[in-house]
Design a protein around this motif. Structure first.
Motif, short mmCIF file in Angstrom:
data_model
loop_
_atom_site.label_atom_id
_atom_site.label_comp_id
_atom_site.label_asym_id
_atom_site.label_seq_id
_atom_site.Cartn_x
_atom_site.Cartn_y
_atom_site.Cartn_z
N VAL A 360 -33.93 90.21 31.47
CA VAL A 360 -33.56 89.50 32.96
C VAL A 360 -34.24 88.28 33.23
CG1 VAL A 360 -33.63 90.36 35.24
CG2 VAL A 360 -33.19 92.17 33.78
N LEU A 361 -35.49 88.29 32.75
CA LEU A 361 -36.31 87.02 33.08
C LEU A 361 -35.62 85.98 32.20
CD1 LEU A 361 -38.36 85.24 34.44
CD2 LEU A 361 -39.91 86.13 32.62
N GLY A 362 -35.46 86.14 30.85
CA GLY A 362 -34.86 85.23 29.87
C GLY A 362 -33.38 84.82 30.18
N LEU A 363 -32.56 85.52 30.88
CA LEU A 363 -31.28 85.06 31.22
C LEU A 363 -31.26 84.10 32.60
CD1 LEU A 363 -28.06 84.92 30.96
CD2 LEU A 363 -28.01 87.25 32.04
N ARG A 364 -32.27 84.65 33.45
CA ARG A 364 -32.45 83.92 34.39
C ARG A 364 -33.06 82.38 34.36
NH1 ARG A 364 -33.70 84.95 40.19
NH2 ARG A 364 -35.16 83.36 41.02
N ARG A 365 -34.03 82.22 33.39
CA ARG A 365 -34.54 81.06 32.92
C ARG A 365 -33.37 80.28 32.11
NH1 ARG A 365 -40.63 83.01 31.15
NH2 ARG A 365 -41.48 83.02 33.16
N ALA A 366 -32.56 80.92 31.35
CA ALA A 366 -31.63 80.26 30.58
C ALA A 366 -30.60 79.73 31.40
CB ALA A 366 -30.93 81.39 29.53
N ARG A 367 -30.23 80.38 32.51
CA ARG A 367 -29.07 79.84 33.14
C ARG A 367 -29.67 78.66 33.99
NH1 ARG A 367 -25.03 83.59 35.61
NH2 ARG A 367 -25.66 82.70 37.58
N ALA A 368 -31.00 78.61 34.42
CA ALA A 368 -31.74 77.43 35.14
C ALA A 368 -31.72 76.33 34.19
CB ALA A 368 -32.91 77.87 35.93
N ALA A 369 -31.98 76.65 32.93
CA ALA A 369 -32.34 75.50 32.08
C ALA A 369 -31.16 74.93 31.77
CB ALA A 369 -32.99 76.17 30.82
N THR A 370 -30.11 75.66 31.44
CA THR A 370 -28.63 75.12 31.11
C THR A 370 -28.13 74.25 32.26
OG1 THR A 370 -28.14 76.79 29.80
CG2 THR A 370 -26.39 75.60 30.55
N ALA A 371 -28.47 74.80 33.58
CA ALA A 371 -27.85 73.91 34.88
C ALA A 371 -28.52 72.73 34.82
CB ALA A 371 -28.06 74.82 36.08
N MET A 372 -29.87 72.69 34.49
CA MET A 372 -30.66 71.36 34.31
C MET A 372 -30.22 70.49 33.32
SD MET A 372 -34.79 70.55 34.35
CE MET A 372 -35.11 71.67 33.12
N MET A 373 -29.97 71.13 32.14
CA MET A 373 -29.62 70.37 31.03
C MET A 373 -28.22 69.63 31.26
SD MET A 373 -28.78 71.77 27.16
CE MET A 373 -27.25 72.21 27.47
N LEU A 374 -27.19 70.39 31.66
CA LEU A 374 -25.99 69.72 31.93
C LEU A 374 -26.01 68.87 33.09
CD1 LEU A 374 -23.61 73.18 31.20
CD2 LEU A 374 -24.39 71.28 29.72
N ALA A 375 -26.80 68.29 33.77
CA ALA A 375 -26.79 67.52 34.72
C ALA A 375 -27.44 66.07 34.29
CB ALA A 375 -27.76 67.83 35.90
N LEU A 376 -27.96 66.36 32.94
CA LEU A 376 -28.61 65.07 32.53
C LEU A 376 -27.76 64.20 31.83
CD1 LEU A 376 -31.76 66.90 30.77
CD2 LEU A 376 -31.78 65.55 32.69
N PRO A 377 -27.97 62.97 31.99
CA PRO A 377 -27.16 61.85 31.19
C PRO A 377 -27.35 61.71 29.74
CG PRO A 377 -29.03 60.66 32.34
CD PRO A 377 -29.02 62.21 32.68
N GLY A 378 -26.21 61.52 29.03
CA GLY A 378 -26.04 61.82 27.43
C GLY A 378 -25.11 62.74 27.21
N SER A 379 -25.29 63.38 25.87
CA SER A 379 -24.37 64.33 25.43
C SER A 379 -25.06 65.54 25.26
CB SER A 379 -23.89 63.83 23.98
OG SER A 379 -22.99 62.79 24.15
N ALA A 380 -24.50 66.75 25.24
CA ALA A 380 -25.02 67.95 25.36
C ALA A 380 -24.15 69.11 24.29
CB ALA A 380 -24.99 68.66 26.62
N TYR A 381 -24.79 69.72 23.55
CA TYR A 381 -24.34 70.59 22.63
C TYR A 381 -24.74 72.17 23.14
CZ TYR A 381 -23.41 67.08 19.39
OH TYR A 381 -23.36 65.99 18.70
N LEU A 382 -23.48 72.84 22.98
CA LEU A 382 -23.48 74.34 23.46
C LEU A 382 -23.34 75.08 21.94
CD1 LEU A 382 -21.22 74.43 26.73
CD2 LEU A 382 -23.98 73.97 26.58
N TYR A 383 -23.93 76.19 22.08
CA TYR A 383 -23.63 77.12 20.86
C TYR A 383 -22.77 78.47 21.12
CZ TYR A 383 -24.94 80.53 17.18
OH TYR A 383 -24.89 81.35 16.19
N ASN A 384 -21.87 78.73 20.46
CA ASN A 384 -20.77 79.94 20.89
C ASN A 384 -21.61 81.24 21.29
OD1 ASN A 384 -19.80 80.24 17.26
ND2 ASN A 384 -21.40 81.28 18.37
N GLY A 385 -21.09 81.38 22.34
CA GLY A 385 -21.55 82.64 23.01
C GLY A 385 -22.71 82.47 24.26
#
Length: 559
Positions: A360-385
């Motif tokens: 539960v904690l891992g997913l909560r942090r992962a969602r927050a980290a992804t939301a921060m990452m996708l707001a950063l300038p530059g390119s981003a890579y996602l992994y399937n799933g």
């Protein structure tokens, strides 16, 4: 936005339990709807699969388990029709021991041109000891002795990875030209670029001096990587001339210099400093390099601010965009990794007897980290799933594991199988819709918890991780965040922000700013009432006075 497809685990069209190219093609509309710009496909070449396709027997053909060259052409054409670019994985450090060149080398005599394509050496002493003491990334020694044509024990060949992955000799011009031709082969078929496996290897110190440490590749917790001394098998200066040659090949496919027609190179290079990484993306070399320093950063505000700042500065110094990445096929998925105590060494896989992540904690942090990452300038890579919030499979039986790192270390390293488990698409179908075979088990078993995380259980469901990703990617595109500029924020609505909060604005010079706030502290942060919420990784709580409150491990985007 580039989405990594691990072909063995994405979609199985022919029902044999292994993903394939037609399966990928059938799911391309899903990726277009997700909102990515390109896909990077891990190796699909002819291979005996000793290392899941990273042991290539023929760089110009498709392994039958994945399909045919016609299937590859169809995939590329369909992706282009949907507005998706296609990057393919290239593995230049080593071939398979079943590659024609290596078979020719084994049949030839010591000192022959065929052996000069690889790193063959006589053994020490009477020849029975390896040429040096190098260790393999996958465990054990990095040399294997061959039997010569006369039946006698003979020379040794170098393999920084598995025995079935002999290293090429990049001091040999024939090897250089062969890979130029391989690049042209795939560029002529329409691919838009290459992700380069182990890009910081290839060239070795020609003296092959002894090295007491293990030849680590992927992990800043290993002592050599921490202290910046990787050894004579990594990051040699001569590797940069290799990529200058590759860049000239790619540029020749865009003689007008039109940015819309650029073919790109992206380096997988695990290096001790940002500066060494950025050397691979100088103006006449590659276009991008994975930002593994960001992936490794601890979930602490000071660490996150520091790595973002240093990444942007280092990239600016060479005039390249930085990249951001949190998961891939070689590391524990961040939904599991972030469920471990903050600051824990990053494990190479998680087994049933290891400390288990807090899901539960891992997913909560992962969602927050992804939301921060996708707001950063530059390119981003996602992994399937990862857009489904998938965790690693942390209870795989030893008997089904296939990672050579697990087998060569006799289980001391759990390995990477847990992050490579097939995708769940439909919860109430066999293999959760991964394959078409009703009675065929997938190549790695899926945990039961993948069912509720299947695509069909998340599509259209407000608050699901899939819909969060779709919203983040849509807003990122609408606000041009990839080409914006970042400024740190220290107060919100006139109130100073705690040190445990990471906050910044991202805006183009001619556009409105998006403010991004991530709370990594215990105390909630008040969100001003006069700011519009564009998206939130979790839920904003309402205080007794009606104020909106951002809780711990949550990210919000504000207009």
């Amino acid at each position: 936005m580039i989405y990594q497809v691990y072909p063995r685990s994405f979609a199985d069209h022919d029902g044999d339990g292994v993903g394939d190219l037609p399966g990928i093609t059938s799911r391309l509309p899903y990726l277009a709807e997700l909102g990515v710009d390109a896909i990077w496909i891990s190796p699909f070449y002819l291979s005996p699969m000793a290392d899941a396709g990273y042991d290539v027997a023929d760089y110009r053909d498709i392994d039958p388990v994945f399909g045919t060259l016609d299937d590859a052409d169809s995939l590329i054409a369909t992706a282009h029709d949907l507005g998706l670019r296609v990057l393919v994985d290239l593995v230049p450090n080593h071939t398979s021991d079943e590659h024609a060149w290596f078979e020719q080398a084994l049949a030839a005599a010591p000192g022959s041109p065929e052996r000069e394509r690889f790193v063959f050496r006589d053994g020490r002493g009477d020849g029975s000891e390896p040429p040096n003491n190098w260790k393999s990334v996958f465990g054990g020694i990095a040399w294997t002795r061959v039997t010569e044509a006369d039946g006698e024990p003979g020379q040794w060949y170098l393999h920084l990875f598995d025995t079935k992955q002999p290293d090429l000799n990049w001091h040999n011009p024939e090897v250089v030209e062969e890979f130029h031709d391989i690049l042209r082969f795939w560029l002529d078929r329409g691919v838009d670029g290459f992700r380069v496996d182990v890009a910081h290897s290839l060239v070795k110190d020609p003296e092959l001096p002894d090295w007491e440490q293990r030849a680590v590749m992927a992990g800043a917790d290993d002592e050599p990587l921490v202290h910046g001394d990787l050894g004579p098998m990594w990051d040699q200066d001569g590797v940069h001339e290799v990529y200058r040659g590759w860049r000239r090949v790619l540029d020749s496919y865009n003689p007008e210099g039109d940015p819309a027609r650029d073919r790109i190179l992206c380096a997988e290079a695990w290096l001790p400093t940002q500066e060494r990484t950025m050397a691979y993306v100088r103006e006449d070399e590659m276009h991008q390099a994975f930002n593994f320093h960001y992936l490794q950063a601890a979930w602490r505000a000071t660490d996150q601010r520091r790595i973002i700042e240093t990444s942007l500065v280092a990239a600016e110094e060479v005039g390249a965009p930085t990249t951001w990445v949190l998961s891939n096929h070689d590391v524990v998925r961040h939904a599991s990794r972030m469920g471990l105590p903050v600051g824990s060494p990053r494990p190479n896989g998680i087994g049933v007897d290891d400390p288990q992540p807090n899901a539960v904690l891992g997913l909560r942090r992962a969602r927050a980290a992804t939301a921060m990452m996708l707001a950063l300038p530059g390119s981003a890579y996602l992994y399937n799933g990862e857009e489904l919030g998938l965790p690693d499979h942390t209870a795989l039986p030893d008997g089904v594991r296939q990672d050579p790192a697990f087998h060569r270390t006799q289980g001391e390293e759990t390995g990477r199988d847990g992050c490579r488990v097939p995708m769940p698409w439909v919860a109430d179908q066999p293999s959760f819709g991964f394959g078409t075979g009703a009675d065929t088990e997938p190549w790695l078993p899926q945990p039961l918890l993948y069912g509720p995380l299947s695509v069909d259980r998340q599509e259209g469901v407000a608050g699901s991780t899939l819909e969060l990703y779709r919203t983040l990617l849509r807003l990122r595109r609408e606000h041009d965040l990839g080409v914006g500029g970042l400024e740190w924020v220290t107060d919100l609505g006139g109130m100073p922000l705690p040190a445990e909060v990471v906050a910044f604005t991202n805006a183009r010079a001619d556009g409105p700013a998006v403010t991004v706030v991530t709370n990594l502290g215990d105390e909630p942060v008040m969100v001003p009432q006069d700011r519009d919420v564009l998206v939130c990784s979790g839920f904003l709580h309402t205080g007794a006075d009606g104020q909106r409150l951002l809780q711990r491990d949550t990210t919000v985007w504000l207009a």
